[in-house]
Design a protein around this motif. Structure first.
Motif, mmCIF file in Angstrom:
data_model
loop_
_atom_site.group_PDB
_atom_site.id
_atom_site.type_symbol
_atom_site.label_atom_id
_atom_site.label_comp_id
_atom_site.label_asym_id
_atom_site.label_seq_id
_atom_site.Cartn_x
_atom_site.Cartn_y
_atom_site.Cartn_z
ATOM 1 N N VAL A 1 -19.587 9.941 -25.576
ATOM 2 C CA VAL A 1 -18.928 9.552 -24.321
ATOM 3 C C VAL A 1 -18.784 10.699 -23.322
ATOM 4 C CG1 VAL A 1 -17.635 7.656 -25.371
ATOM 5 C CG2 VAL A 1 -16.610 9.948 -25.310
ATOM 6 N N LEU A 2 -19.070 11.918 -23.732
ATOM 7 C CA LEU A 2 -18.848 13.082 -22.877
ATOM 8 C C LEU A 2 -20.177 13.725 -22.521
ATOM 9 C CD1 LEU A 2 -16.501 14.806 -21.669
ATOM 10 C CD2 LEU A 2 -16.662 16.240 -23.718
ATOM 11 N N SER A 3 -20.332 14.046 -21.251
ATOM 12 C CA SER A 3 -21.570 14.686 -20.798
ATOM 13 C C SER A 3 -21.802 15.997 -21.544
ATOM 14 C CB SER A 3 -21.493 14.965 -19.296
ATOM 15 O OG SER A 3 -22.536 15.819 -18.877
ATOM 16 N N PRO A 4 -23.048 16.283 -21.909
ATOM 17 C CA PRO A 4 -23.337 17.561 -22.574
ATOM 18 C C PRO A 4 -23.083 18.764 -21.674
ATOM 19 C CG PRO A 4 -25.369 16.393 -22.013
ATOM 20 C CD PRO A 4 -24.239 15.439 -21.784
ATOM 21 N N ARG A 5 -22.903 18.520 -20.377
ATOM 22 C CA ARG A 5 -22.603 19.610 -19.457
ATOM 23 C C ARG A 5 -21.135 20.033 -19.511
ATOM 24 N NH1 ARG A 5 -23.400 19.274 -13.859
ATOM 25 N NH2 ARG A 5 -22.268 21.229 -14.126
ATOM 26 N N VAL A 6 -20.320 19.240 -20.216
ATOM 27 C CA VAL A 6 -18.890 19.550 -20.322
ATOM 28 C C VAL A 6 -18.632 20.303 -21.622
ATOM 29 C CG1 VAL A 6 -16.555 18.604 -20.435
ATOM 30 C CG2 VAL A 6 -18.285 17.498 -18.983
ATOM 31 N N ARG A 7 -17.965 21.426 -21.502
ATOM 32 C CA ARG A 7 -17.583 22.199 -22.694
ATOM 33 C C ARG A 7 -16.299 21.611 -23.270
ATOM 34 N NH1 ARG A 7 -14.144 27.653 -22.335
ATOM 35 N NH2 ARG A 7 -14.031 28.220 -24.559
ATOM 36 N N LEU A 8 -16.328 21.227 -24.540
ATOM 37 C CA LEU A 8 -15.138 20.716 -25.216
ATOM 38 C C LEU A 8 -14.448 21.856 -25.935
ATOM 39 C CD1 LEU A 8 -13.321 18.392 -26.224
ATOM 40 C CD2 LEU A 8 -14.914 18.137 -28.153
ATOM 41 N N LEU A 9 -13.192 22.097 -25.587
ATOM 42 C CA LEU A 9 -12.382 23.126 -26.230
ATOM 43 C C LEU A 9 -11.245 22.434 -26.970
ATOM 44 C CD1 LEU A 9 -11.566 26.071 -26.722
ATOM 45 C CD2 LEU A 9 -10.399 26.048 -24.510
ATOM 46 N N VAL A 10 -11.273 22.497 -28.289
ATOM 47 C CA VAL A 10 -10.252 21.836 -29.095
ATOM 48 C C VAL A 10 -9.030 22.743 -29.205
ATOM 49 C CG1 VAL A 10 -9.699 20.828 -31.335
ATOM 50 C CG2 VAL A 10 -12.007 20.574 -30.382
ATOM 51 N N GLY A 11 -7.926 22.265 -28.688
ATOM 52 C CA GLY A 11 -6.695 23.037 -28.703
ATOM 53 C C GLY A 11 -5.618 22.308 -27.925
ATOM 54 N N THR A 12 -4.411 22.835 -27.977
ATOM 55 C CA THR A 12 -3.266 22.231 -27.296
ATOM 56 C C THR A 12 -2.739 23.201 -26.250
ATOM 57 O OG1 THR A 12 -2.649 20.977 -29.271
ATOM 58 C CG2 THR A 12 -0.961 21.268 -27.581
ATOM 59 N N VAL A 13 -2.648 22.739 -25.014
ATOM 60 C CA VAL A 13 -2.136 23.574 -23.932
ATOM 61 C C VAL A 13 -0.622 23.667 -24.034
ATOM 62 C CG1 VAL A 13 -1.920 23.845 -21.433
ATOM 63 C CG2 VAL A 13 -4.064 22.998 -22.420
ATOM 64 N N SER A 14 -0.114 24.893 -24.016
ATOM 65 C CA SER A 14 1.332 25.104 -24.123
ATOM 66 C C SER A 14 1.983 25.384 -22.777
ATOM 67 C CB SER A 14 1.624 26.263 -25.081
ATOM 68 O OG SER A 14 0.982 27.458 -24.636
ATOM 69 N N ALA A 15 1.201 25.864 -21.789
ATOM 70 C CA ALA A 15 1.789 26.175 -20.483
ATOM 71 C C ALA A 15 0.698 26.266 -19.424
ATOM 72 C CB ALA A 15 2.570 27.491 -20.539
ATOM 73 N N ILE A 16 1.098 25.955 -18.197
ATOM 74 C CA ILE A 16 0.237 26.118 -17.023
ATOM 75 C C ILE A 16 0.862 27.179 -16.138
ATOM 76 C CG2 ILE A 16 -0.721 24.997 -14.976
ATOM 77 C CD1 ILE A 16 -0.321 22.304 -16.500
ATOM 78 N N ASP A 17 0.093 28.182 -15.781
ATOM 79 C CA ASP A 17 0.554 29.201 -14.840
ATOM 80 C C ASP A 17 -0.174 28.951 -13.527
ATOM 81 O OD1 ASP A 17 1.090 31.467 -13.312
ATOM 82 O OD2 ASP A 17 1.102 32.806 -15.052
ATOM 83 N N ALA A 18 0.468 28.198 -12.636
ATOM 84 C CA ALA A 18 -0.173 27.809 -11.386
ATOM 85 C C ALA A 18 -0.464 29.010 -10.500
ATOM 86 C CB ALA A 18 0.697 26.794 -10.648
ATOM 87 N N ALA A 19 0.413 30.008 -10.510
ATOM 88 C CA ALA A 19 0.215 31.189 -9.672
ATOM 89 C C ALA A 19 -1.014 31.983 -10.113
ATOM 90 C CB ALA A 19 1.452 32.066 -9.702
ATOM 91 N N ALA A 20 -1.188 32.118 -11.423
ATOM 92 C CA ALA A 20 -2.323 32.876 -11.953
ATOM 93 C C ALA A 20 -3.563 32.011 -12.145
ATOM 94 C CB ALA A 20 -1.946 33.511 -13.285
ATOM 95 N N ARG A 21 -3.376 30.702 -12.021
ATOM 96 C CA ARG A 21 -4.447 29.729 -12.264
ATOM 97 C C ARG A 21 -5.030 29.884 -13.665
ATOM 98 N NH1 ARG A 21 -7.589 30.327 -6.496
ATOM 99 N NH2 ARG A 21 -5.841 29.699 -5.171
#
Length: 399
Positions: free
Chosen positions: A68-88
């Motif tokens: 279901v996912l384009s081969p052009r998309v990199r799949l990274l298995v993990g859980t995001v714990s925080a977003i730093d919008a200032a640092a992007r």
């Protein structure tokens, strides 16, 4: 060719690999100068609309991302714990840090269990892990043991009917009434079908407390329960709130009508975790499959230096399976308000199965031919947004 060494692709990170996230990631491949990373906690795609079948043993509810996912998309298995919008950047629980130029927030939704004892003594069904645990619990529970399902929405109807059809002794606690979002004619159809399967329907009462082996209602009544299944209400993960971004009362990221965060134009939200103008669409696969590509289009517009257009999606109705052989399709206006027109019984069950399959077909098609997914329009949305006047925001700093 001389400046090839200085070329850098724009980096887009998509958080969440459900219907909306996969659709967004696939649509982004319309441009070949974007490095797309999809971060997801599992290495497989979960058919959330089949989790009730996973519980009953009639489906595994899993599809390989390669399908279901384009081969052009990199799949990274993990859980995001925080977003730093200032640092992007986004931080993962394993210590990794991923930088982005644009972020697509597609974390989906989870079950809400705020009633006393629900977390300790009830099983959820909103995630693959919860459904797997519930299935294991049922496999070790006698077939005639009482099962209580809490919540009269689509999930409650589907899981209770699936288990009753398999011979389980099921009671469904609906709150004020069964399927309040259904038209009264559709509600009557659903009730008749559930009762024929042997589901005991409890209306006009809510759960006050979940205890070990029983459920206590707010009218004082108690129901014996060997397995209690909680489907009453959904909420968004608190990642945005913990990251200091503006959210609504259930944790959805508040955006404008282009799905852009009201805090940062480098962050775009989609699916169950988005609240455009503080007036979110119903949490559903129907909305997610339409909002995912539109979120990607907002990013693509910004990358092209253009102004994104307000999004618009429309609904066609509520499609519910009632066991494996029956169903209900209650049609709606584009604004998601139910009408009396409907399909029932076996024809509705066939439509429901077609809908489930078509969601996967649509993901596959978008992966192979980005831009192929189409949606519906709701011409009344702009007027409702204008009438709302004030957008309620809940803003909490990182804890």
């Amino acid at each position: 060719m001389s400046n090839q060494g200085t070329f850098r692709r724009s980096r887009v990170v998509v958080i969440g690999g459900g219907y909306a996230g996969v659709m967004a990631a696939n649509r982004l491949t319309k441009r070949d100068d974007i490095a797309i990373t999809l971060v997801n906690s599992r290495d497989h795609f979960v058919e959330r609309i089949r989790l009730h079948q996973l519980v009953a043993g009639s489906s595994e509810a899993v599809v390989a991302y390669a399908d279901v996912l384009s081969p052009r998309v990199r799949l990274l298995v993990g859980t995001v714990s925080a977003i730093d919008a200032a640092a992007r950047t986004v931080a993962l629980e394993d210590g990794q840090e991923v930088a982005y130029d644009y972020l697509v927030y597609a974390v989906g939704s989870t079950g809400e269990t705020q009633v006393a004892g629900a977390q300790e003594h009830a099983f959820g069904i909103s995630t693959y892990e919860e459904a797997t645990r519930l299935r294991a619990a049922l496999e070790t529970t006698p077939a005639d043991a009482p099962v209580v399902v809490v919540g009269g929405g689509p999930t409650g109807i589907e899981v209770s009917s699936e288990l009753a059809e398999a011979g389980r002794n099921v009671a469904l606690i609906c709150g004020d009434r069964l399927g309040p979002w259904l038209h009264e004619k559709g509600r009557a159809d659903a009730e008749r079908a559930l009762r024929r399967l042997g589901v005991g329907i409890v209306e006009g009462a809510r759960v006050a407390e979940v205890l070990d082996g029983r459920v206590r209602l707010d009218n004082g009544r108690e129901l014996t329960s060997s397995v209690t299944i909680w489907t009453a209400g959904f909420t968004a993960p608190d990642l945005a709130r913990r990251s200091g971004l503006s959210t609504d009362e259930v944790g959805r990221l508040v955006t404008d009508e282009t799905l852009t965060s009201v805090d940062d134009d480098r962050i775009v939200a989609t699916g169950d975790a988005s609240a455009p103008s503080g007036l979110p669409y119903r949490m559903s696969c129907q909305a997610a499959n339409q909002l995912g590509p539109l979120a990607a289009e907002t990013v693509l517009k910004r990358l092209a230096g253009a102004t994104p257009k307000p999004v618009s999606i429309g609904f066609v109705g509520e499609c519910i399976s009632i066991g494996r052989g029956l169903g209900l399709v209650n049609f709606s206006r584009r604004d998601d308000s139910a009408v009396g027109a409907r399909l029932r019984g076996v024809p509705a069950a066939k439509v429901k199965e077609l809908v489930c399959r078509s969601t996967i077909w649509a993901l596959r098609m978008e992966a192979r031919h980005p831009g192929s997914a189409i949606g519906l329009k709701d011409g009344s949305r702009a007027a409702r947004v204008q009438a709302a006047a004030v957008t309620p925001l809940v803003r909490e700093p990182s804890l």
